[in-house]
Design an enzyme around this catalytic site. Structure first.
Site, short mmCIF file in Angstrom:
data_model
loop_
_atom_site.label_atom_id
_atom_site.label_comp_id
_atom_site.label_asym_id
_atom_site.label_seq_id
_atom_site.Cartn_x
_atom_site.Cartn_y
_atom_site.Cartn_z
N ALA A 65 12.85 -6.77 -26.52
CA ALA A 65 13.86 -6.53 -25.68
C ALA A 65 15.35 -7.21 -26.08
O ALA A 65 15.57 -7.25 -27.37
CB ALA A 65 13.30 -7.52 -24.47
N GLY A 104 9.30 -6.80 -26.46
CA GLY A 104 8.85 -5.29 -25.47
C GLY A 104 8.54 -4.13 -26.64
O GLY A 104 8.34 -3.01 -25.82
N GLU A 107 5.30 -3.44 -26.59
CA GLU A 107 4.57 -3.46 -25.17
C GLU A 107 5.13 -1.61 -24.87
O GLU A 107 3.79 -0.97 -24.31
CB GLU A 107 5.37 -4.02 -24.31
CG GLU A 107 5.12 -5.56 -24.76
CD GLU A 107 5.56 -6.24 -23.66
OE1 GLU A 107 6.19 -6.94 -24.17
OE2 GLU A 107 5.06 -7.15 -22.91
N GLU A 127 7.07 -12.59 -28.96
CA GLU A 127 7.70 -13.62 -27.34
C GLU A 127 6.95 -15.50 -27.85
O GLU A 127 8.23 -16.02 -27.45
CB GLU A 127 6.98 -12.72 -26.00
CG GLU A 127 7.82 -11.66 -25.74
CD GLU A 127 7.26 -10.71 -26.15
OE1 GLU A 127 6.29 -10.39 -27.05
OE2 GLU A 127 7.33 -9.55 -26.18
C1 3H9 Z 1 10.98 -9.41 -25.31
O1 3H9 Z 1 10.64 -8.33 -25.74
C2 3H9 Z 1 10.38 -9.38 -24.25
C3 3H9 Z 1 9.32 -8.62 -23.08
O2 3H9 Z 1 7.79 -9.49 -23.60
C4 3H9 Z 1 9.54 -8.70 -22.11
C5 3H9 Z 1 10.83 -8.27 -21.43
C6 3H9 Z 1 11.03 -8.12 -20.05
N1 3H9 Z 1 17.47 -8.67 -29.21
O3 3H9 Z 1 16.81 -11.72 -37.77
P1 3H9 Z 1 17.62 -9.98 -38.44
C7 3H9 Z 1 19.92 -9.32 -34.06
S1 3H9 Z 1 11.90 -10.60 -26.53
C8 3H9 Z 1 18.66 -9.02 -29.92
O4 3H9 Z 1 18.61 -10.48 -39.29
P2 3H9 Z 1 16.16 -9.67 -40.22
C9 3H9 Z 1 19.31 -10.59 -35.00
O5 3H9 Z 1 20.45 -11.57 -33.39
C10 3H9 Z 1 12.11 -10.22 -27.67
N2 3H9 Z 1 19.17 -9.00 -31.17
O6 3H9 Z 1 16.73 -9.16 -39.25
C11 3H9 Z 1 20.62 -10.09 -36.17
O7 3H9 Z 1 22.32 -10.04 -35.34
P3 3H9 Z 1 23.36 -10.93 -36.52
C12 3H9 Z 1 10.75 -9.73 -29.16
C13 3H9 Z 1 18.27 -9.22 -32.30
O8 3H9 Z 1 15.09 -7.07 -40.75
C14 3H9 Z 1 20.54 -8.83 -36.40
O9 3H9 Z 1 19.65 -8.27 -35.32
N3 3H9 Z 1 10.87 -9.68 -30.06
C15 3H9 Z 1 17.22 -9.21 -31.63
O10 3H9 Z 1 15.34 -10.58 -41.27
C16 3H9 Z 1 19.34 -8.91 -37.22
O11 3H9 Z 1 18.04 -9.54 -37.33
C17 3H9 Z 1 11.39 -10.69 -30.84
O12 3H9 Z 1 11.37 -11.88 -30.42
C18 3H9 Z 1 16.72 -8.84 -30.91
N4 3H9 Z 1 15.47 -8.39 -30.06
O13 3H9 Z 1 14.43 -9.29 -39.40
C19 3H9 Z 1 12.10 -10.34 -32.15
N5 3H9 Z 1 15.95 -9.10 -32.23
O14 3H9 Z 1 23.11 -9.53 -37.75
C20 3H9 Z 1 12.87 -10.86 -32.82
C21 3H9 Z 1 17.00 -8.93 -33.54
O15 3H9 Z 1 24.66 -10.61 -35.49
N6 3H9 Z 1 13.05 -10.69 -34.19
N7 3H9 Z 1 18.25 -9.29 -33.41
O16 3H9 Z 1 22.94 -11.77 -37.30
C22 3H9 Z 1 12.85 -10.35 -35.07
O17 3H9 Z 1 11.54 -10.88 -35.27
C23 3H9 Z 1 14.16 -9.78 -36.48
O18 3H9 Z 1 15.37 -9.57 -36.45
C24 3H9 Z 1 13.40 -8.78 -37.03
C25 3H9 Z 1 14.50 -8.51 -38.01
C26 3H9 Z 1 11.99 -9.05 -37.73
C27 3H9 Z 1 13.48 -7.31 -35.92
#
Ligand code: 3H9
Length: 691
Positions: A65, A104, A107, A127
């Site tokens: 999400a 998400g 999911e 999450e």
């Molecule tokens: C969810 O899904 C809830 C659902 O179950 C239910 C809903 C109803 N959203 O980490 P990076 C940005 S909760 C918005 O440096 P990497 C991050 O801030 C979500 N922005 O890259 C950064 O911005 P900036 C569950 C996001 O290659 C840029 O992307 N998912 C999100 O080292 C690059 O990120 C997670 O918890 C997001 N979801 O790693 C996954 N994710 O460049 C969270 C990232 O401006 N994300 N950004 O600083 C991660 O674990 C890592 O970002 C990922 C990439 C592994 C994807």
């Protein structure tokens, strides 16, 4: 055909390909959800289409999400409504996964009828790291695929699994060939179509659930085994309850239950804190003052001076990252002892199965010992980890200046000393930087990168990049006593020492901090680190409780006595001896001890820390309040679910913080005189987050 700015739709033969391209990580934003829903509906209505592939461009499949949309009014289709569109599609949907299918994102893949992934892909429900639970059916669908026990593990740990592991668990149906995901996904869709395979829905599966029915001990055991790890966090328990519900309730009711608990978590301050930490970590890596084209210097070889606990740990970081290290000591005994300890550490890790046995030799092979500083001449980066005394450090840097090649980065691991002063011992102060590692240096995530008044931009940029290379969280800080972390620790120390003289016991202080969520109490930490660190037996003068304990040979855990007594297994009990020392010392100071409430202990310690943090921010030693939070969470065990001291202060409201500080100043003096920054922010109705 363009569906909207982030989604395109194409038909190849009888397969519709829905492609999402929403950098950086294809988070499921409003635009993405709208585009995908609309494309799926187009495919359903298109008589030429028999099946569809959902695929992403860029570095990853949906990473979850969109966290930036949390707390804002929902926009249709919500993720759950988009899932209904996909799951109930009358034509098969194939999710094609590369990069990371997270939260998400996974999911959404779980409502597709089939899933294919490249071998390098990873799948996970992280999450919990944001103080949440998988809120788009993850808690109900995952146990139906992988079973209750695995689902509990995966969702409460939050770490992703490889595509291969995902295939073995049944999360993924097929592995594609790396680099040809699109073609392989289309081929799978065609096969599904040709063979008339059914529209498989995870929600309908019960066989894995049946295996766990009537075994409530699964949950009781899981709670018990993880009690310490989950302490203080709300999300893991909520996840467990949802998985219980997946057994006890029909699917749709389970979904309602999950939604209710997700909403509760989302509204809770813990999740706000953990989301703050997520963004703060990424923010810390950015140095606003550096031009984007600042060159990064190559670091092919590293030198470390000092093979003690700190130097050895520092060297391991580089060997772990495949970078050769020359480790220098003053004599062979110390050098061999240091290398032996490093090997022992690696062997222990290998025995625990956290490292391949053959890697022990590979990593040791990257370490070259020497007792001649001249051997550092070809190093690109040299880190000094010698005795914490300015004269010693200056002497080392004077020598290094003569030995190191031009352009080499000269770094000190000092934790308190003035790095400008150290740099002045060289002819190249602009090449000097602080790299403050935290003990044990091969384990702790934090690296304070300390810039001096002269440090060149390329050295700062290189040091910050290097932090990432060796798996640390680098935080850029300014050169001032104790930098960020230890300076706030000193403020905490002052209050803790004062409190035990005024009437609190060390164990009462520790319990308050432990109950607040710290990994350990203040005096427990000091016993662990060693009360003799920085203590000089030659100049000791019984000037405080710590000196007296040291003079008695009570240096902490390692001597089985400090503030606490320790048994053979390092189990601690409050020490009557230490208590007597404290009471005698207080009496000598003419102090009458009084009862001190837990609330007073917490207030004095935490508000002193916040006030010091504000001063640090005001002086520019930290460039963002969130950097201070990261330092204290990653280096000192501040509970992540409380977001760090500055986030915590914002949560109390700065007007409240200011009032409390004024009251504490009246009662306990200048340590609580409010930082001018707090006064200014309150006047401007702002918080630290805006500073
Ligand atoms: C969810 O899904 C809830 C659902 O179950 C239910 C809903 C109803 N959203 O980490 P990076 C940005 S909760 C918005 O440096 P990497 C991050 O801030 C979500 N922005 O890259 C950064 O911005 P900036 C569950 C996001 O290659 C840029 O992307 N998912 C999100 O080292 C690059 O990120 C997670 O918890 C997001 N979801 O790693 C996954 N994710 O460049 C969270 C990232 O401006 N994300 N950004 O600083 C991660 O674990 C890592 O970002 C990922 C990439 C592994 C994807």
């Amino acid at each position: 055909m363009k569906v909207n700015d982030v989604v395109t739709y194409a038909v190849e033969g009888s397969i519709a390909v829905i492609t999402v391209n929403s950098p950086p990580v294809n988070a499921l934003s409003n635009a993405v959800r709208q585009g995908v829903a609309s494309a799926v509906e187009t495919a359903i209505g298109d008589p030429a289409v028999g099946a569809m592939v959902l695929i992403c461009e860029g570095r990853t499949f949906f990473a979850g999400a969109d966290i930036t949309e949390f707390g804002k009014p929902p926009v249709e289709p919500t993720l759950r409504n988009l899932q209904l569109v996909v799951e109930n599609a009358t034509k098969p949907v194939i999710a094609a996964i590369h990069g990371t299918a997270l939260g998400g994102g996974l999911e959404l893949a779980l409502v597709a009828h089939y899933r294919i992934a490249v071998p390098s892909a990873k799948c996970g429900l992280p999450e919990v790291n944001l103080g949440l639970l998988p809120g788009a059916g993850g808690t109900q669908r995952l146990p139906r695929i992988v079973g209750v026990e695995k689902a509990l593990d995966l969702m409460t740990a939050g770490s992703p699994v490889s595509a291969k592991a995902a295939k073995e668990m049944g999360l993924i149906d097929e592995l594609a060939i790396e680099g040809q995901l699109r073609a392989d996904a289309i081929a799978l869709a065609q096969r599904v179509l040709d063979e008339g395979r059914p529209l498989l829905k995870v929600r309908d599966r019960t066989e894995k659930l049946d295996e766990a029915r009537g075994k409530p001990e699964i949950f009781a055991d899981f709670r018990k085994a993880n009690a310490r790890k989950f302490r203080g966090f709300n999300a893991p328990e909520a996840i467990i309850r949802c998985v219980e519900a997946s057994l006890d309730l029909p699917f749709d009711e389970g979904m309602t239950f999950e939604r209710q608990l997700f909403n509760e978590l989302q509204a809770d301050s813990q999740s706000a804190a953990q989301r703050h930490v997520f963004f703060a970590e990424r923010q810390a890596a950015k140095v606003d003052s550096l031009p984007a084209d600042t060159p990064i210097l190559p670091i092919a070889k590293v030198g470390v001076i000092g093979a003690g606990t700190m130097g050895g740990g520092i060297a391991m970081n580089f060997a772990n990252a495949g970078i050769p290290v020359t480790l220098v000591e003053t004599n062979e005994d110390a050098l061999f002892r240091g290398l032996r300890i490093i090997r022992g550490n690696y062997e222990t890790t290998a025995k625990k199965g956290k490292m391949k046995p053959e890697d022990v030799d590979t990593r040791m092979g990257l370490l070259t010992g020497s007792i001649a500083m001249e051997d550092l001449a070809d190093c690109d980066l040299i880190i000094e980890a010698v005795f914490e005394q300015i004269d010693v450090k200056r002497e080392v840097f004077g020598k290094l200046d003569r030995i190191a090649k031009p352009g080499a980065i000269l770094a000190t691991n000092t934790s308190y000393l003035d790095i400008d002063d150290i740099a002045a011992a060289t002819s190249r102060p602009d090449s000097v930087v602080g790299l403050h590692f935290f003990s044990p240096a091969n384990v702790m995530k934090l690296l304070e990168v300390v810039r001096t008044k002269d440090t060149k931009p390329e050295i700062i940029a290189t040091a910050m990049k290097l932090a990432k290379t060796i798996g640390k969280i680098g935080v850029l800080v300014g050169n001032g006593y104790g930098f960020v972390g230890n300076r706030i620790l000193a403020a905490r120390n002052t209050q803790a020492d004062q409190l035990i003289l005024e009437g609190a016991t060390p164990w009462a202080v520790d319990k308050v901090l432990y109950d607040f969520g710290f990994a350990m109490g203040h005096f427990q930490m000091r016993d662990l680190v060693g009360l003799d660190v920085g203590w000089n037996p030659k100049t000791t003068s019984s000037a405080n409780v710590r000196e007296i304990l040291n003079e008695m040979g009570r240096h902490g855990q390692k001597t089985k006595g400090g503030f606490y007594d320790y048994d053979e297994n390092r189990k601690q009990t409050p020490s009557p001896v230490a208590m007597q020392v404290i009471e005698d010392f207080a009496a000598k100071q003419g102090m009458t001890r009084r009862d001190i409430s837990d609330a007073e202990i917490q207030d004095r310690i935490l508000f002193a820390m916040v006030n010091e943090g504000a001063r640090i921010l005001d002086e520019g030693i930290a460039s963002r309040a969130s950097d201070i939070d990261i330092v204290w969470i990653t280096g000192y065990g501040w509970p992540k679910y409380r977001g760090g001291p500055m986030f915590w202060a914002d949560l109390q409201g700065l007007p409240t913080v200011l009032d409390r500080l004024k009251a504490l100043e009246a009662a306990h003096g200048a340590a609580f005189t409010p930082s001018p920054l707090i006064e200014r922010l309150v006047a401007q109705r702002k918080g630290f987050k805006d500073a």
